[in-house]
Design a protein around this motif. Structure first.
Motif, PDB file in Angstrom:
ATOM      1  N   UNK D 289       0.837  -1.202   0.000  1.00 22.08           N
ATOM      2  CA  UNK D 289       0.000   0.000   0.000  1.00 22.08           C
ATOM      3  C   UNK D 289       0.871   1.250   0.000  1.00 22.08           C
ATOM      4  N   UNK D 290       1.851   1.249   0.903  1.00 27.17           N
ATOM      5  CA  UNK D 290       2.699   2.432   1.015  1.00 27.17           C
ATOM      6  C   UNK D 290       3.404   2.740  -0.286  1.00 27.17           C
ATOM      7  N   UNK D 291       3.944   1.730  -0.893  1.00 20.75           N
ATOM      8  CA  UNK D 291       4.759   2.010  -2.074  1.00 20.75           C
ATOM      9  C   UNK D 291       3.876   2.378  -3.252  1.00 20.75           C
ATOM     10  N   UNK D 292       2.707   1.768  -3.336  1.00 22.73           N
ATOM     11  CA  UNK D 292       1.823   2.118  -4.455  1.00 22.73           C
ATOM     12  C   UNK D 292       1.371   3.570  -4.322  1.00 22.73           C
ATOM     13  N   UNK D 293       1.083   3.953  -3.099  1.00 18.79           N
ATOM     14  CA  UNK D 293       0.673   5.345  -2.924  1.00 18.79           C
ATOM     15  C   UNK D 293       1.836   6.302  -3.098  1.00 18.79           C
ATOM     16  N   UNK D 294       3.022   5.844  -2.734  1.00 18.07           N
ATOM     17  CA  UNK D 294       4.184   6.701  -2.961  1.00 18.07           C
ATOM     18  C   UNK D 294       4.338   6.992  -4.433  1.00 18.07           C
ATOM     19  N   UNK D 295       4.014   6.013  -5.257  1.00 15.30           N
ATOM     20  CA  UNK D 295       4.184   6.180  -6.699  1.00 15.30           C
ATOM     21  C   UNK D 295       3.379   7.356  -7.250  1.00 15.30           C
ATOM     22  N   UNK D 296       2.225   7.603  -6.670  1.00 14.81           N
ATOM     23  CA  UNK D 296       1.347   8.584  -7.284  1.00 14.81           C
ATOM     24  C   UNK D 296       1.387   9.927  -6.566  1.00 14.81           C
ATOM     25  N   UNK D 297       2.315  10.096  -5.640  1.00 14.61           N
ATOM     26  CA  UNK D 297       2.355  11.371  -4.924  1.00 14.61           C
ATOM     27  C   UNK D 297       2.994  12.466  -5.771  1.00 14.61           C
ATOM     28  N   UNK D 298       2.550  13.673  -5.520  1.00 15.00           N
ATOM     29  CA  UNK D 298       3.144  14.793  -6.233  1.00 15.00           C
ATOM     30  C   UNK D 298       3.871  15.741  -5.295  1.00 15.00           C
ATOM     31  N   UNK D 299       3.887  15.415  -4.035  1.00 14.48           N
ATOM     32  CA  UNK D 299       4.592  16.234  -3.052  1.00 14.48           C
ATOM     33  C   UNK D 299       5.772  15.409  -2.571  1.00 14.48           C
ATOM     34  N   UNK D 300       6.966  16.007  -2.614  1.00 13.72           N
ATOM     35  CA  UNK D 300       8.136  15.156  -2.390  1.00 13.72           C
ATOM     36  C   UNK D 300       8.177  14.593  -0.975  1.00 13.72           C
ATOM     37  N   UNK D 301       7.721  15.371  -0.013  1.00 13.05           N
ATOM     38  CA  UNK D 301       7.783  14.830   1.348  1.00 13.05           C
ATOM     39  C   UNK D 301       6.689  13.805   1.617  1.00 13.05           C
ATOM     40  N   UNK D 302       5.555  13.997   0.977  1.00 10.53           N
ATOM     41  CA  UNK D 302       4.511  12.971   1.098  1.00 10.53           C
ATOM     42  C   UNK D 302       4.980  11.673   0.483  1.00 10.53           C
ATOM     43  N   UNK D 303       5.671  11.819  -0.627  1.00  6.79           N
ATOM     44  CA  UNK D 303       6.190  10.620  -1.276  1.00  6.79           C
ATOM     45  C   UNK D 303       7.111   9.861  -0.321  1.00  6.79           C
ATOM     46  N   UNK D 304       7.990  10.608   0.321  1.00  3.60           N
ATOM     47  CA  UNK D 304       8.901   9.944   1.263  1.00  3.60           C
ATOM     48  C   UNK D 304       8.138   9.371   2.455  1.00  3.60           C
ATOM     49  N   UNK D 305       7.080  10.064   2.858  1.00  6.06           N
ATOM     50  CA  UNK D 305       6.305   9.556   3.987  1.00  6.06           C
ATOM     51  C   UNK D 305       5.668   8.221   3.634  1.00  6.06           C
ATOM     52  N   UNK D 306       5.096   8.151   2.446  1.00  2.00           N
ATOM     53  CA  UNK D 306       4.507   6.870   2.035  1.00  2.00           C
ATOM     54  C   UNK D 306       5.585   5.805   1.909  1.00  2.00           C
ATOM     55  N   UNK D 307       6.751   6.238   1.489  1.00  2.00           N
ATOM     56  CA  UNK D 307       7.840   5.272   1.406  1.00  2.00           C
ATOM     57  C   UNK D 307       8.204   4.767   2.805  1.00  2.00           C
ATOM     58  N   UNK D 308       8.072   5.638   3.812  1.00  5.60           N
ATOM     59  CA  UNK D 308       8.314   5.172   5.181  1.00  5.60           C
ATOM     60  C   UNK D 308       7.296   4.107   5.565  1.00  5.60           C
ATOM     61  N   UNK D 309       6.062   4.314   5.153  1.00 10.54           N
ATOM     62  CA  UNK D 309       5.046   3.300   5.445  1.00 10.54           C
ATOM     63  C   UNK D 309       5.476   1.978   4.843  1.00 10.54           C
ATOM     64  N   UNK D 310       5.977   2.067   3.626  1.00 11.03           N
ATOM     65  CA  UNK D 310       6.420   0.844   2.954  1.00 11.03           C
ATOM     66  C   UNK D 310       7.519   0.159   3.767  1.00 11.03           C
ATOM     67  N   UNK D 311       8.498   0.947   4.169  1.00  9.06           N
ATOM     68  CA  UNK D 311       9.631   0.342   4.877  1.00  9.06           C
ATOM     69  C   UNK D 311       9.208  -0.254   6.212  1.00  9.06           C
ATOM     70  N   UNK D 312       8.294   0.431   6.870  1.00  8.60           N
ATOM     71  CA  UNK D 312       7.795  -0.137   8.124  1.00  8.60           C
ATOM     72  C   UNK D 312       7.078  -1.444   7.848  1.00  8.60           C
ATOM     73  N   UNK D 313       6.353  -1.460   6.745  1.00  4.04           N
ATOM     74  CA  UNK D 313       5.677  -2.701   6.365  1.00  4.04           C
ATOM     75  C   UNK D 313       6.673  -3.829   6.196  1.00  4.04           C
ATOM     76  N   UNK D 314       7.772  -3.525   5.534  1.00  5.89           N
ATOM     77  CA  UNK D 314       8.792  -4.561   5.323  1.00  5.89           C
ATOM     78  C   UNK D 314       9.335  -5.035   6.666  1.00  5.89           C
ATOM     79  N   UNK D 315       9.591  -4.076   7.542  1.00  4.17           N
ATOM     80  CA  UNK D 315      10.149  -4.454   8.845  1.00  4.17           C
ATOM     81  C   UNK D 315       9.169  -5.341   9.611  1.00  4.17           C
ATOM     82  N   UNK D 316       7.903  -4.941   9.595  1.00  2.66           N
ATOM     83  CA  UNK D 316       6.924  -5.737  10.337  1.00  2.66           C
ATOM     84  C   UNK D 316       6.763  -7.114   9.707  1.00  2.66           C
ATOM     85  N   UNK D 317       6.822  -7.169   8.392  1.00  2.00           N
ATOM     86  CA  UNK D 317       6.776  -8.480   7.744  1.00  2.00           C
ATOM     87  C   UNK D 317       7.931  -9.342   8.242  1.00  2.00           C
ATOM     88  N   UNK D 318       9.091  -8.714   8.380  1.00  2.00           N
ATOM     89  CA  UNK D 318      10.246  -9.457   8.902  1.00  2.00           C
ATOM     90  C   UNK D 318       9.999  -9.932  10.321  1.00  2.00           C
TER      91      UNK D 318
END
Lengths: 222, 315, 483, 666
Positions: D289-318
């Motif tokens: 979810x995080x990475x898909x939403x990061x793809x469509x962001x037009x604000x650079x910090x929002x993009x990074x924020x969604x990318x953080x969601x992605x990374x947290x997702x990866x960590x929790x999966x681990x």
């Protein structure tokens, strides 16, 4: 059933009178009559207190009776009469619920109170124990009266009549509270009345009426 | 690690460097032949690269150093991959520097640099190409990893040499999962190497090009390196495919003689593979870009299916 | 003994003095001085109790134990800080023409009288005197609430008077019943209403009567505590009176009323051996918390907002005392302390804020922090503290209450937590634009008194991180007493 | 000499608070704050990191402070897990502090002194969270952390949307904290002792461990940004000043991971296998979810924020994977998954901080956050651009940088699942691995978009030509972080050696075996099985590159001509014709259309001023949050009816209450 002392019988009679007066007040539409009824209630209260004092030989209850007499038979009714005259609010009282319904609810309340009081009365050591139920019924009826009246003065009379009921419970059921407490209570009632008197004028000044419907602005629901 | 090992390693890389353009030439020739055209010379890719090296490089005004560095990095990454993929021998010193997963990472590195370089010049085409390339990439990469996972489940390892060793030297067994994986791998390779039906390496039509759009701004030695790296990529992919699905004739020692000895087998296998590639390209038509997810999705699905089949039957 | 006389005497004399001098320009100063004297007396009393243990003096009429001594100290302290706050506040009100010198005289005199009644209620050993003091407190505050004589303030005062009057009448009936029951054991006369005596024989008191009495007492004093559904006077009275009055009402009077409830509960618990009293208190507490939380989200008036927050906190404390046990009681006492300090600090800040913006409607107040950072931060931090954010003391008590509830009354925790979350959302969303953002406030000639605000907040912060040992000791003893 | 790591940490906490208080004492003295206080904070952070390195391998230290509740004084404890996260905190915040020294200026919002206080209180609270050893101190520190960061987020409090973001953040943080509190309540198992030591010793029966785990997942998930509690993250991170975004994303989210690990592996004695499946599934869904939403962001910090969601997702999966293995007593493999988790946490702290700080530089230079108005900054801001490139490549998971190492480890762990006795899980995990790879590959897409649109190409707006590069202190912070990314990528064996004590503590096994592999070669379990040596790869690539450059220039020539970019025969090319952020995200939008709530405004051929507008909204708002808010509002309205304003009605309430109670007594 053992013989009940004579003074106790009188007290029971007065208690019945008190209850009757409460009902009468509940049914009364005219403000001035209401005040008179209140004065009569005060009178029977003072009488009962005096009789208890006599019957149980507790002199401090005479003080209490005297206080009640002065306060509730003369001072407060006089004050109320004055207020009514000055504020010119001698209209007829319209209740929120019609009188028969109110009476019906009142009877239910009395039954309820008696029921509640029976087990307690059994325990009491005083001969006048059964008056507790009547006192409670008086309190309840006054409460009901406060609820059903939409003008300020009848509401206050309801309040004062509730105090009467309480006093009655205190004196007849328990032979009176300690004097210092009773004095304090009496003082509070008096001061409260004075404050209310001032209040009536202020409300009148602000709203041109003592109708409580003007006092419904502060609320949450739309 | 010894000197012999290094020599074998070097040999493998050099052979890869030498053979890669040849493979491209061969595929082109086969395709022309299949399409009833007169074929270009087999050596044309070498000549093209040489010609490009001679020319003066033209760099756009708006380009930053990234634009100029990218070809070298891509080329370096492909050489590194060539050192790791067990095309000729399995027991080479650098082989353990990266396993299958790292190899996929290496390819991704190259792809990201090409895409960044494409965006660097600030033209509409470059960024369009970059976008499409990354788009294909994100779909192809999981599928490729799934293929590699299927293979590594059989051998219990993600190290390519171990996989090859296991597959080649175990007694013969039929792995149905590998069939799924093989089909999936072929599809991914087509997409990754910009071949029909996903991309057409020969086109310069705006609407269809992907890889070509990215390198539109490149010229001379930069273009040469990119082209060479593409050829290497095709070569590497082919070698991975051969190693996974036809792991025969790969030398298992680090001996340089063995490496040289394995070369003819490799050439033969590549020739067949190249022909097959040309055949596929001839038989299929280029698809719209938004059909690519379906295509790669199928590949992904097949790879996962292969893995599941493996778990079901293999356990 | 002399200390008790001083504690009660200073405010009473002060009330008389101010009834005479209350309109003078230096009256606020006198007010502060009298409050300071009261505070000093209370401190001396506290020191005495620390040194000598519980006191029972003046023919057993006055009684100080660990339960009420800290409330006395707290009342004196908040009374003092409120008088400091009211100095600039009332001056500004006078300059804006909302108050006349006559009203100021009334205000100052009633303020001291109100303090006196509260202290009397706390110190009285006689349940009848307690009742009288509570009623007197109602009367004085009615006058204070209606000080502005605006339609709204009159309406609020009227409702306050009638509802609390009726409520307190029920309490009197409860007291009579108590006496009725005690008389059989202790005999007629003064002893039968003394709490210490009652407490000593509570096991012999008739359970039926006492449970009946408790209903009346709970409804009576509960009205004054602001328990839902008896609370309806509270938001009106808090919102329409002068802000110093809101501060003492919320910070002190509610505590005193709850104190009365708890004193009664102790007796009833000792007599009735069912969980009846506990369950009633828990039920009322929980209902108050939930209803108040929802009400919070609908407020448009800042002072009403915090009035509902007081209802919520009274609910929490009632719930805690209802649960009983050493931890919950400890937490309830701690919560009482922290809530008083925090809520009065908030009202101080709110008072100045309403003066600066000229309104107490939430939509009309913006960006306080720009015009006065100290005030903005005071309001913000106070609100966060009242919402139970660490490291403030309210969090400590809420923590203890919640974990006890989790263990003993798990069914209640979801309600409590949901209510806390809703309250949090409601208050923060309303406070944030008031404190931050573009401003519409103006500077006023008098410097706001921020010292009381920060003193209180510092104390609350301290309670969250470190509870002084003797205070903890009192709390423990009182908790044991409450049962 | 053994360093008392716990004392050091406590000292650092006090030190930070003192620094903050000093800032508060001179709130508008920018020079004092930026030249003395922030660097001092950075030095403290560095010392703390150094101390933590030493403390990881040493036995746990405990202390009881003379603060707190009378029966529950503050317990603090520094074990390997705490020390590792303290290291993360110190190492990352040192750079951010240095950067902040050059970053904060006097603005319309909060004065610098207040920022300084909030910032250092935030650091101190985070450190306190990590060493807390009882529920009360933990909650105090946890909420203080939330509070401090809330104020930092709303630094620019004049903007209503920033206030809204801050509010949302605080609210969700508070709800999460409530869940954590409940979790502790469950964990102590009815003994009434709220120290972690007692919780470790408590034996929970029946469904209580599960309840505790799920509460922890909810509570810490709210802080970490797990679905569906992630909504605050893309609002709050962009709203905050960039160093704060970096701190929140890089470090604060990790405290949630710490909490989850602490509860799951330390306080709860045993784990159930299906918890792992839950965490795994939740993590992967969050990552995708995080990475898909990061793809469509037009604000650079929002993009990074969604990318953080992605990374947290990866960590929790681990974490889920580690639970799964641990539940089946495969401790060795669990150690690999755990290593991946911790490694990725560390990596994310570095590269995400780096990128957020870089956006801070861009923001200062251009006053622009929208990707559609940036471009070509590599020419104007070479320092920032090149350092950000390192972060970009790291976060995209490319070898030989750090992001790849942890992803590699995680994939390795995935490959071990067939050894589990549960065939259902065996079937599930390949799919999970596929999802993970998909997320990682999409991350590369996102980062190419981010970097390409911001730094490459031509400036899309004229005023970008005046952009200034970062200042010295800012550069120092960026260089530190970039170097961290590279070193963490190149020396995985050393880093894992640092992580291994934590593994031993949590899962009872180490990921590295003495005698296997070397410092150069990462080979968990068995070099035949898998191996990875980033340094070798880097050396090979670098050698080939250098050799190629040399050979090409020697054998041919190195001539370069500059010319305009080819215009395809269309001479009117403008920078606006480059691919926009929307354009770059378009394929993803098309493929994953079902996930988005899109509102599109397409121009018609007759429009005078054709305008294309598309807004992509988070569907969770409409599925979850708005209905809940509406329901609460409706309830509140119902409750509001109680208060009708009529005194008779109020009296009826009292009366009825009285009668009801009396009837009950009877």
């Amino acid at each position: 059933m053992t013989a009940i002392p004579f003074y106790a019988q009188i007290i029971n009679l007065l208690a019945a009178l008190l209850l009757l007066l409460s009902f009468a007040m509940l049914a009364q539409r005219r403000v001035l009559s209401l005040v008179n009824l209140f004065a009569m209630q005060g009178l029977s209260l003072a009488l009962s207190t005096a009789i208890v004092a006599y019957g149980t030989a507790q002199p401090h209850l005479y003080w209490s009776a005297g206080l009640t007499f002065v306060l509730k038979v003369f001072l407060l009714p006089w004050l109320l009469h004055r207020l009514i005259r000055q504020l010119d609010v001698r209209w007829d009282v319209e209740g929120l619920i019609n009188i028969p319904t109110t009476m019906l609810i009142g009877i239910v309340l009395v039954v309820f109170s008696f029921n509640l009081a029976v087990p307690i009365s059994e325990l009491a050591s005083t001969v006048t124990r059964s008056t507790l139920g009547i006192a409670m019924a008086c309190v309840m009826l006054s409460f009901l009266m406060m609820i059903t009246r939409r003008k300020a003065i009848p509401q206050v009379i309801g309040f004062l009549s509730m105090e009467n009921g309480l006093f009655f419970a205190a004196t007849s059921a328990t032979y009176g509270m300690p004097l210092v407490v009773e004095l304090g209570i009496a003082l509070d009632v008096l001061v409260g009345m004075l404050i209310l008197g001032v209040f009536f004028f202020q409300i009148r000044e602000q709203f041109d009426s003592l109708d409580l419907k003007h006092l419904e602005k502060l609320k949450e629901g739309e | 690690m010894n000197v012999g090992g290094f020599i074998s390693q070097l040999l493998q890389v050099l052979i890869a460097l030498a053979l890669a353009p040849l493979l491209v030439g061969w595929v082109n020739q086969c395709r022309a032949w299949l399409q009833n055209k007169s074929a270009p010379s087999l050596l044309l890719p070498y000549r093209t690269i040489h010609k490009l090296f001679i020319k003066d490089a033209v760099v756009a005004d708006t380009a930053s150093p990234i634009f100029r560095i990218a070809p070298y990095i891509v080329f370096g990454a492909m050489c590194c991959a060539a050192a790791i993929v067990p095309s000729l021998a399995t027991d080479l010193p650098f082989a353990s520097a990266a396993d299958a997963i790292a190899l996929v990472g290496l390819f991704a590195l190259a792809r990201v640099f090409v895409a960044l370089a494409a965006m660097d010049t600030g033209t509409a085409f470059g960024s369009l190409g970059a976008r499409r390339e990354m788009f294909i990439g994100f779909l192809a990469e999981p599928a490729l990893l799934m293929v590699l996972f299927t293979a590594s489940l059989i051998s219990g390892s993600t190290s390519l040499p171990t996989i090859v060793d296991t597959l080649a030297h175990r007694e013969f067994a039929i792995y149905p999962s590998l069939a799924f994986a093989g089909v999936a791998f072929t599809m991914v390779s087509l997409a990754e190497n910009a071949r029909v039906p996903v991309d057409n390496p020969a086109t310069h039509l705006e609407l269809t090009m992907i890889h070509e759009a990215m390198i539109l701004e490149y010229s001379a030695r930069h273009l040469a390196l990119i082209e060479w790296a593409s050829a290497m990529k095709l070569f590497n992919y082919s070698c991975i495919g051969l190693a996974l699905f036809f792991p025969f004739g790969i030398a298992s020692g680090g001996d340089w003689l063995g490496v040289v000895g394995a070369a003819p087998t490799l050439v033969a296998k590549l020739a067949i593979g190249g022909f097959a590639l040309a055949l596929i390209e001839t038989l299929s038509a280029k698809m719209r870009i938004f059909r690519a997810p379906e295509f790669l999705g199928t590949a992904f699905l097949l790879a996962v299916l292969g893995m599941l089949v493996n778990l079901l039957l293999g356990s | 003994m002399i200390e008790i006389l001083a504690v009660l005497g200073f405010p009473l004399l002060g009330a008389l003095l101010l009834a005479w001098l209350g309109a003078r320009p230096n009256a606020p100063g006198i007010n502060v001085a009298v409050s300071l004297l009261t505070l000093l007396a209370a401190a001396a009393l506290t020191a005495r109790v620390i040194a000598e243990g519980p006191l029972l003096v003046l023919d057993r009429q006055f009684f100080v134990d660990p339960f009420n001594v800290f409330l006395v100290a707290l009342t004196a302290l908040v009374g003092f800080t409120t008088s400091i706050f009211s100095r600039p506040y009332m001056r500004i009100e006078e300059e804006r023409g909302r108050l006349t010198p006559a009203k100021l005289r009334l205000y100052h005199s009633m303020y001291q009288l109100f303090n006196f009644t509260m202290l009397l209620a706390l110190l009285a050993n006689n349940m009848g005197i307690l009742w009288v003091a509570m009623e007197a407190a109602t009367l004085t505050t009615v006058l204070l609430v209606s000080l502005y004589r605006t339609p709204a303030s009159l309406e609020a005062a009227w409702k306050y008077f009638i509802l609390c009057g009726v409520g307190i009448a029920q309490a009197l009936f409860g007291t009579i019943l108590l006496y009725f029951a005690a008389e059989r054991v202790l005999g007629a006369g003064g002893g039968a209403l003394l709490w210490t005596e009652l407490n000593a024989v509570k096991g012999q008191l008739e359970p039926t009567v006492l449970s009946l009495a408790f209903v009346f007492l709970l409804v009576g004093y509960g009205t004054k505590t602001g328990l839902v559904p008896l609370h309806n006077w509270l938001p009106d009275a808090h919102a329409e009176g002068p802000t110093p009055v809101s501060a003492v009402l919320s910070g002190l009077l509610l505590n005193v009323a709850l104190y009365a409830v708890v004193r009664c509960k102790v007796l009833v618990e000792g007599s009735v051996h069912t969980s009846f009293a506990r369950e009633l208190m828990m039920g009322f507490g929980l209902l108050s918390v939930v209803v108040a939380a929802f009400m919070l989200s609908r407020q448009k008036d800042l002072k009403r907002l915090f009035a509902y927050s007081s209802i919520e906190h009274m609910g929490i404390i009632t719930f805690a005392f209802g649960m009983g046990g050493p931890i919950a009681n400890f937490a309830g006492l701690l919560h009482m302390t922290a809530h008083s300090l925090t809520k009065s600090a908030i009202f101080f800040a709110v008072g100045h804020a309403t003066q600066k913006t000229g309104t107490q409607l939430i939509d009309g107040m913006r960006g306080l922090i720009t015009i006065s950072p100290m005030m903005g931060w005071g309001l913000m931090l106070g609100s966060l503290a009242i919402l139970g954010m660490p490291p403030f003391g309210i969090f400590a008590s809420e923590f203890l209450i919640l974990i006890t509830a989790m263990r003993e009354q798990p069914w209640a925790t979801p309600f409590l937590l949901a209510a806390l979350a809703i309250a949090f959302a409601a208050v923060v969303s309303k406070l944030q634009p008031i404190v931050f953002g573009e401003t519409n406030a103006t500077r006023l000639p008098h410097r706001p008194a921020m010292v009381p605000v920060y003193t209180h907040l510092a104390l609350v912060l301290m309670l969250g991180l470190w509870i002084p040992p003797y205070l903890a000791q009192w709390y423990r003893q009182a908790a044991r007493l409450i049962g | 000499m053994a360093i008392d790591g716990l004392l050091l940490t406590l000292t650092a906490i006090v030190g930070w608070l003192v620094v903050g208080a000093l800032g508060l004492s001179r709130p508008r003295d920018l020079r004092f704050i930026s030249h003395i206080l922030f660097p001092a904070g950075a030095v403290i952070a560095l010392l703390l990191a150094a101390g933590a390195v030493a403390a990881i391998a040493s036995p746990p230290q405990t202390r009881i402070l003379a603060l707190g509740l009378p029966d529950l004084p503050f317990h603090v404890r520094l074990d390997a897990l705490s020390a590792f996260f303290v290291l993360l905190l110190g190492a990352a915040s040192a750079a951010i502090s240095i950067f902040s020294a050059g970053y904060f200026r006097t603005s319309e919002g909060t004065p610098p002194g207040a920022i300084c206080f909030q910032y250092h209180a935030f650091l101190a609270a985070m450190a306190l969270v990590l060493i807390a050893d009882d529920a009360y101190l933990f909650m105090v520190a946890w909420e203080t952390m939330a509070l401090a960061s809330f104020f930092l987020v709303t630094t620019e409090h004049r903007l209503p949307e920033i206030r809204r973001a801050g509010f949302l953040y605080l609210l969700i943080a508070h709800i999460g904290a409530i869940a954590i509190l409940l979790c502790f309540g469950v964990l102590q198992g009815g003994q009434g002792d709220y120290t972690f030591g007692a919780m470790r010793a408590a034996h929970l029966s029946g469904g209580w461990p599960t309840a505790a785990f799920l509460l922890a997942l909810f509570g810490f998930g709210a802080k970490a940004g797990l679905l569906p509690l992630h909504v605050w993250l893309p609002e709050a991170h962009p709203a905050a000043p960039s160093p704060v975004s970096a701190l929140m994303s890089g470090v604060m989210l990790k405290t949630a991971i710490y909490g989850l690990l602490r509860v799951t592996f330390d306080l709860l004695g045993t784990q159930l296998w299906w918890w792992g499946v839950v965490a795994l599934a939740l993590g992967l869904v969050t990552a995708l979810f995080g990475v898909i939403f990061a793809c469509v962001q037009t604000d650079m910090k929002r993009l990074l924020a969604y990318s953080s969601i992605e990374n947290i997702g990866i960590i929790v999966a681990g974490i889920g994977l580690a639970i799964l293995f641990k539940a089946y007593d495969k401790n060795l493999i669990a150690a690999i998954a755990m290593t991946a988790v911790l490694y990725h946490a560390l990596n994310h702290a570095f590269f995400k901080s780096l990128l957020f700080l870089a956006t801070g530089c861009v923001l200062h230079a251009t006053h622009e956050r929208s990707l559609g108005k940036l471009g070509g900054l590599i020419h104007r801001m070479p320092w920032v651009a090149w350092l950000a490139l390192v972060g970009t490549l790291s976060i995209a998971g490319l070898p030989p940088l750090n992001g790849f190492v942890s992803e590699w480890l995680l994939l390795q762990a995935f490959l071990f699942t067939p050894s589990l006795p549960q065939s259902f899980v065996n079937m599930l995990v390949p799919v999970a691995a596929a999802a993970l790879v998909l997320a990682v590959a999409l991350a590369a897409y996102v980062m190419v978009k981010f970097y390409g649109v911001v730094f490459l190409g031509r400036p899309r707006e004229a005023n970008l030509e005046n952009a200034q590069d970062a200042g010295t202190l800012e550069r120092a912070g960026l260089i530190y972080l970039a170097a961290g990314c590279v070193l963490l990528g190149l020396f995985p064996v050393t880093v894992i050696g640092l992580i291994d004590p934590v593994n031993r503590l949590l899962v009872g096994a180490a990921a590295l075996h003495p005698g296997l592999g070397s410092w150069l070669m990462l080979a968990p379990l068995n070099p035949d099985r898998s191996s990875y040596s980033p340094l070798v790869m880097l050396v090979v690539i670098a050698a080939v590159v250098l050799l190629t450059v040399y050979v090409v220039h020697r054998a041919y020539h190195g001539r370069v001509r500059r010319a305009p970019a080819w215009d395809c025969g269309f001479p009117a090319q403008t920078p606006q014709m480059q691919d926009t952020a929307e354009g770059f995200g378009q394929p993803i939008r098309q493929v994953f259309e079902a996930f988005f709530r899109m509102e599109r405004e397409l121009p018609t051929p007759f429009d005078r001023e054709p305008r294309y507008r598309v807004t992509v909204e988070d569907p969770f708002w409409h599925w979850l949050y708005l209905p809940v808010a509406r329901a609460a509002d409706r309830l509140a309205r119902l409750v509001g009816f109680i208060q009708q304003g009529r005194i008779s009605v109020y009296l009826v309430y009292s009366f009825v209450t009285l009668l009801t109670l009396l009837a009950m007594v009877r």
